[in-house]
Motif scaffolding. Sequence first.
Motif, short mmCIF file in Angstrom:
data_model
loop_
_atom_site.label_atom_id
_atom_site.label_comp_id
_atom_site.label_asym_id
_atom_site.label_seq_id
_atom_site.Cartn_x
_atom_site.Cartn_y
_atom_site.Cartn_z
N ARG A 166 0.84 -1.04 -0.09
CA ARG A 166 -0.07 -0.13 0.15
C ARG A 166 0.71 1.26 0.10
O ARG A 166 1.67 1.48 0.96
N LYS A 167 0.78 1.97 -1.08
CA LYS A 167 1.44 3.13 -1.20
C LYS A 167 1.02 4.46 -0.54
O LYS A 167 1.74 5.23 -0.12
N ASN A 168 -0.34 4.53 -0.68
CA ASN A 168 -0.99 5.83 -0.26
C ASN A 168 -1.48 5.69 1.28
O ASN A 168 -2.63 6.00 1.43
N LYS A 169 -0.65 5.31 2.04
CA LYS A 169 -1.04 5.32 3.43
C LYS A 169 -0.78 6.48 4.35
O LYS A 169 0.37 7.21 3.87
N PRO A 170 -1.27 6.84 5.16
CA PRO A 170 -1.32 8.01 5.95
C PRO A 170 0.16 8.06 6.59
O PRO A 170 0.55 6.98 7.20
N LYS A 171 0.95 9.01 6.50
CA LYS A 171 2.29 9.23 7.10
C LYS A 171 2.31 9.08 8.54
O LYS A 171 3.42 8.52 9.30
N THR A 172 1.56 9.52 9.28
CA THR A 172 1.39 9.29 10.77
C THR A 172 1.14 7.94 11.11
O THR A 172 1.62 7.68 12.42
N LEU A 173 0.58 7.05 10.50
CA LEU A 173 0.76 5.56 10.79
C LEU A 173 1.94 4.60 10.33
O LEU A 173 2.04 3.68 11.11
N ILE A 174 2.65 5.16 9.59
CA ILE A 174 3.88 4.40 9.11
C ILE A 174 4.78 4.13 10.36
O ILE A 174 4.88 2.88 10.46
N PRO A 175 5.06 4.87 11.41
CA PRO A 175 5.94 4.16 12.60
C PRO A 175 5.14 3.49 13.28
O PRO A 175 5.64 2.55 13.85
N ILE A 176 3.80 3.61 13.57
CA ILE A 176 3.02 2.57 14.22
C ILE A 176 3.09 0.99 13.69
O ILE A 176 3.39 0.13 14.09
N ILE A 177 2.88 1.15 12.29
CA ILE A 177 2.83 -0.19 11.63
C ILE A 177 4.17 -0.89 11.45
O ILE A 177 4.42 -1.84 11.87
N TYR A 178 5.32 0.08 11.49
CA TYR A 178 6.65 -0.44 11.62
C TYR A 178 6.86 -1.09 13.10
O TYR A 178 7.49 -2.22 12.96
N LEU A 179 6.82 -0.52 14.10
CA LEU A 179 6.64 -0.78 15.46
C LEU A 179 5.90 -2.06 15.70
O LEU A 179 6.41 -2.96 16.17
N SER A 180 4.77 -2.13 15.25
CA SER A 180 3.80 -3.18 15.41
C SER A 180 4.48 -4.48 14.87
O SER A 180 4.34 -5.51 15.29
N ALA A 181 4.89 -4.34 13.49
CA ALA A 181 5.36 -5.45 12.76
C ALA A 181 6.83 -5.88 13.48
O ALA A 181 6.88 -7.29 13.30
N GLY A 182 7.61 -5.14 14.04
CA GLY A 182 8.63 -5.41 14.70
C GLY A 182 8.56 -6.34 15.89
O GLY A 182 8.93 -7.40 16.20
N ILE A 183 7.50 -5.84 16.57
CA ILE A 183 6.89 -6.63 17.76
C ILE A 183 6.45 -7.91 17.51
O ILE A 183 6.92 -9.14 18.10
N VAL A 184 5.85 -8.14 16.44
CA VAL A 184 5.25 -9.58 16.13
C VAL A 184 6.39 -10.17 15.67
O VAL A 184 6.55 -11.51 15.87
#
Length: 228
Positions: free
Chosen positions: A162-180
Motif C-alpha cells: 500500500r503506497k498511499n497510507k497516512p504518514k502518521t501511521l507508518i511508524p506505528i505499522i513498523y513498530l507493530s511489525a517489529g513486535i510481532v
Amino acid sequence: MTVFHFFNCAILTFGPHAVYYSATPLSEYDTLGTSIKAAVVYLATALVKLICLATFLKVSESDSFDPYQEFLKALIGFIDVAGLYFALTQLTHRNISQNHKFQAVGLGWAFADSVLHRLAPLWVGARGLEFTWDYILQGLEANANLVLSISLAALGSLMWLRKNKPKTLIPIIYLSAGIVATMPSITSYLRRGLGWHFPKVVGFELFTSLVMAFISWQLFSACQRPSV
C-alpha cells in the motif's frame, strides 16, 4: 484413549486453519494456491534459518537465558520477514484483493509452521500412555501463532503493497511489525530469563495475539479509508 487424545490435540492445533479458510471469503475466491505457495516459501525460509542458527549460534550447555545468543536469534528471526516479503510481493497470485492476499499468505505461513514444529511432537508425545496438558497448550499456542502470522502479513501488506497510507501511521505499522516479528525472542526471554512456566507463556501469547490482531485490523482499516 491415547489415540483419542492425539486426535483432540491435532484438531486443536490444525483445525482452526481449516475453519479460518472455509469460514472466510478465502474459500470463495479459491486462494488455496496462494496459501500453498506461502507454505513452500515458509519451508524454504525455515531451512535458511536453520542453516544460520547452526552456523552462528553455539550449543549451550544450560537452559539459561543468554542475551547475546538471543539477540542473534532475533536477528536471524527477521529472515521470516524477508520470506514474508517475498511471498507477498514476488509470488504470482490469482486476481484477488490485497485483503484476501495477506490472509491467504498468513494462513499458509502459519499452517506450515504448525506442521513443521508441532506435528512430530504431537505424533510422538500425545499418543503416550500418560496424559499431559502440554500438547493441548501447544495447540493453543498454534492458534496464537495463526493470529500473529495473519497480523504480520497484514502489516507487511501495508508496508510493501500500500503506497498511499497516512504518514502518521507508518511508524506505528513498523513498530507493530517489529513486535510481532520478535515474538519468539520475547517468549524465549519469558521462559528462560524470567522463569515463566509454559501455561503462563501460552496465556501471554494468546493475549498478545489478540492485541496485535486488533491493532493490525485498526491500522488496515485506517489505511483503507480515502484520504481527505
